[in-house]
Design a protein around this motif. Sequence first.
Motif, PDB file in Angstrom:
ATOM      1  N   PHE A   1      40.854  33.866  23.618  1.00 18.33           N
ATOM      2  CA  PHE A   1      41.877  34.495  24.454  1.00 18.33           C
ATOM      3  C   PHE A   1      41.450  35.920  24.761  1.00 18.33           C
ATOM      4  N   GLU A   2      41.720  36.360  25.994  1.00 20.33           N
ATOM      5  CA  GLU A   2      41.420  37.732  26.417  1.00 20.33           C
ATOM      6  C   GLU A   2      42.643  38.331  27.080  1.00 20.33           C
ATOM      7  N   GLN A   3      42.711  39.662  27.070  1.00 23.96           N
ATOM      8  CA  GLN A   3      43.804  40.342  27.755  1.00 23.96           C
ATOM      9  C   GLN A   3      43.458  40.494  29.227  1.00 23.96           C
ATOM     10  N   PRO A   4      44.326  40.013  30.130  1.00 29.12           N
ATOM     11  CA  PRO A   4      44.072  40.171  31.558  1.00 29.12           C
ATOM     12  C   PRO A   4      44.340  41.610  32.000  1.00 29.12           C
ATOM     13  N   VAL A   5      43.876  41.941  33.189  1.00 34.00           N
ATOM     14  CA  VAL A   5      44.095  43.272  33.750  1.00 34.00           C
ATOM     15  C   VAL A   5      45.556  43.384  34.178  1.00 34.00           C
ATOM     16  N   CYS A   6      46.196  44.498  33.843  1.00 32.46           N
ATOM     17  CA  CYS A   6      47.589  44.725  34.235  1.00 32.46           C
ATOM     18  C   CYS A   6      47.642  45.143  35.697  1.00 32.46           C
ATOM     19  N   VAL A   7      48.371  44.384  36.486  1.00 36.14           N
ATOM     20  CA  VAL A   7      48.491  44.728  37.903  1.00 36.14           C
ATOM     21  C   VAL A   7      49.722  45.594  38.140  1.00 36.14           C
ATOM     22  N   ASP A   8      50.756  45.406  37.335  1.00 30.54           N
ATOM     23  CA  ASP A   8      51.994  46.162  37.509  1.00 30.54           C
ATOM     24  C   ASP A   8      51.847  47.620  37.099  1.00 30.54           C
ATOM     25  N   HIS A   9      51.174  47.851  35.991  1.00 33.60           N
ATOM     26  CA  HIS A   9      50.993  49.195  35.459  1.00 33.60           C
ATOM     27  C   HIS A   9      49.513  49.392  35.154  1.00 33.60           C
ATOM     28  N   PRO A  10      48.753  49.982  36.066  1.00 29.61           N
ATOM     29  CA  PRO A  10      47.303  50.096  35.883  1.00 29.61           C
ATOM     30  C   PRO A  10      46.874  50.893  34.652  1.00 29.61           C
ATOM     31  N   ARG A  11      47.709  51.805  34.173  1.00 30.66           N
ATOM     32  CA  ARG A  11      47.309  52.607  33.019  1.00 30.66           C
ATOM     33  C   ARG A  11      47.796  52.003  31.702  1.00 30.66           C
ATOM     34  N   ALA A  12      48.676  51.042  31.787  1.00 27.48           N
ATOM     35  CA  ALA A  12      49.242  50.445  30.570  1.00 27.48           C
ATOM     36  C   ALA A  12      48.346  49.324  30.055  1.00 27.48           C
ATOM     37  N   VAL A  13      48.436  49.062  28.783  1.00 24.94           N
ATOM     38  CA  VAL A  13      47.705  47.959  28.170  1.00 24.94           C
ATOM     39  C   VAL A  13      48.630  46.742  28.194  1.00 24.94           C
ATOM     40  N   CYS A  14      48.153  45.646  28.724  1.00 26.66           N
ATOM     41  CA  CYS A  14      48.958  44.436  28.806  1.00 26.66           C
ATOM     42  C   CYS A  14      49.133  43.812  27.425  1.00 26.66           C
TER      43      CYS A  14
END
Length: 66
Positions: free
Chosen positions: A14-27
């Motif tokens: 499993f990997e963390q996807p890129v956050c599209v809603d909050h670019p600076r936040a960690v998903c």
Amino acid sequence: MELHCDTCGQVRIFEQPVCVDHPRAVCPDWACTACGAAIVVAPVILLMDRRPRVLLRRVRPGRRAA
């Protein structure tokens, strides 16, 4: 990170996807690299019981409750 994927029925990466809603936040979400199934990890919320406490008293034998 290796977790059990319910969709695949096996242990997968499993990997963390890129956050599209909050670019600076960690998903907090994790996605299976094989099938794309997601695990959403919600923050822990402590709910307090706001009901008033009931005080129970033991009445001694021979006395009446007030």
